[in-house]
Write an enzyme that holds these catalytic residues in place. Structure first.
Site, short mmCIF file in Angstrom:
data_model
loop_
_atom_site.label_atom_id
_atom_site.label_comp_id
_atom_site.label_asym_id
_atom_site.label_seq_id
_atom_site.Cartn_x
_atom_site.Cartn_y
_atom_site.Cartn_z
N ASP A 1 -15.94 -4.41 -8.18
CA ASP A 1 -15.40 -3.05 -8.18
C ASP A 1 -14.64 -2.74 -9.47
OD1 ASP A 1 -13.32 -4.80 -7.60
OD2 ASP A 1 -12.96 -4.03 -5.60
N ASP B 1 -5.63 -3.83 4.86
CA ASP B 1 -6.27 -2.92 5.82
C ASP B 1 -7.70 -3.34 6.14
OD1 ASP B 1 -7.61 -2.27 3.49
OD2 ASP B 1 -7.07 -0.15 3.49
N HIS C 1 -10.11 -4.12 3.89
CA HIS C 1 -11.16 -3.75 2.93
C HIS C 1 -11.68 -4.98 2.19
CE1 HIS C 1 -7.86 -3.04 -0.26
NE2 HIS C 1 -8.68 -3.85 -0.85
N GLU D 1 -12.87 0.94 1.87
CA GLU D 1 -11.74 1.20 2.77
C GLU D 1 -12.23 1.44 4.20
OE1 GLU D 1 -8.96 0.50 1.82
OE2 GLU D 1 -8.24 1.50 0.03
C1 GLP Z 1 -7.98 -5.32 -4.10
C2 GLP Z 1 -9.42 -5.59 -4.59
C3 GLP Z 1 -10.13 -6.50 -3.63
C4 GLP Z 1 -9.16 -7.57 -3.21
C5 GLP Z 1 -8.12 -6.97 -2.31
C6 GLP Z 1 -6.98 -7.91 -1.97
O1 GLP Z 1 -7.59 -4.03 -4.12
N1 GLP Z 1 -10.24 -4.46 -4.84
O2 GLP Z 1 -11.29 -7.05 -4.25
O3 GLP Z 1 -9.82 -8.56 -2.50
O4 GLP Z 1 -7.70 -5.72 -2.80
O5 GLP Z 1 -6.18 -8.12 -3.09
P1 GLP Z 1 -5.20 -9.37 -3.23
O6 GLP Z 1 -6.09 -10.57 -3.31
O7 GLP Z 1 -4.44 -9.12 -4.48
O8 GLP Z 1 -4.35 -9.39 -2.02
#
Ligand code: GLP
Length: 259
Positions: free
Chosen positions: A66, A135, A137, A142
């Site tokens: 992404d 949440d 995702h 989302e």
């Molecule tokens: C982010 C990314 C995801 C990631 C998630 C969790 O916004 N787009 O790919 O897995 O949210 O992030 P983190 O690993 O920093 O908790």
């Protein structure tokens, strides 16, 4: 799905690195890379193995999940930059073969379609690393995302913008829109490896693994995939109803069977 509960975050990192290493050592492989904080320990462990144990990424290529819309690639918080500073710069993976969505594209929908075509043109992703949002995702899909969605533009939930504010000057600096591989695109990868640590991820992990298959928890789409490994620490496993069974299954895993 195989749920692998490790006592510490460091052991989560080394287990996830073991899985990636197996693919990389098998020859030309296509990696699916995630950003966010969850895979950082795994990337450090892979970089250590590159330095100390001859783990060679020269034949590999990679696709990112992404990107923030509107953020130039030169911005240190663009995922284009983050994956380089956190991983690619520390191994011999050719940066020109690390493909990511262009957040500054003048035609984001065409950019998204082209990205899916590029993944298809190389024969798909062999192993896809995933984190999980609080949440539920994955990528930036989302809650409410179609379970068969393809790469497209999404609007971030307020909770995700708050969660990611720590990487920016503040929540107001977090972009509202993103480009993300769709849930269907992600599930085209042949092996999904989810990494999560800390009690803050416990509810999302329980919903993804043991909750109903639902767009309300996008990560629950993993329940439809034939090859998923969820690597988590005890804290992230805290809300799993069947944690004892997962530990038992791991303890009795046949020695010939890999993840
Ligand atoms: C982010 C990314 C995801 C990631 C998630 C969790 O916004 N787009 O790919 O897995 O949210 O992030 P983190 O690993 O920093 O908790």
């Amino acid at each position: 799905m195989e749920i692998v509960i490790r006592p510490t975050a460091a052991e989560v990192d080394s287990t996830a690195a073991d899985i990636v290493e197996r693919y990389v050592r098998s020859g030309a492989t296509t990696l699916g890379l995630a950003t966010g904080s969850s895979p950082i320990g795994t990337y450090r462990e892979l970089a250590r193995r590159h330095r100390d144990a001859g783990l060679d990424f020269a034949a590999a290529q990679a696709f990112l999940l992404d990107e923030y819309l509107g953020l130039p690639r030169t911005d240190p918080q663009s995922y284009y930059s983050v994956i380089r500073s956190e991983f690619v710069d520390h191994v011999d993976l050719d940066p020109a073969r690390v493909w990511s969505l262009d957040g500054e594209s003048s035609d984001p929908e065409a950019e998204a379609d082209g990205f899916d075509s590029s993944i298809g043109a190389v024969g798909g992703v062999d192993v896809q690393l995933l984190g999980i949002g609080t949440d539920g995702h994955i990528g930036f899909n989302e809650p409410g995302s179609s379970l068969t969605s393809r790469t497209r533009v999404k609007t971030l939930a307020a909770q995700t913008r708050r969660d990611n504010a720590r990487f920016f000057g503040g929540v107001d600096d977090v972009p509202h829109q993103v480009l993300t591989q769709g849930l269907g695109t992600i599930c085209d990868a042949r092996h999904l490896v989810m990494i999560a640590t800390g009690v803050g991820k416990a509810a999302a992990i329980a919903a993804a693994v043991e909750g109903p298959l639902s767009a309300f928890c996008p990560a629950s789409v993993m329940q439809l995939h034939p090859h998923v490994t969820v690597v988590i620490d005890e804290a992230a496993a805290a809300s799993l109803a069947l944690a004892d069974y997962y530990r038992y299954a791991l303890e009795h895993k046949p020695s010939w069977q890999s993840f």
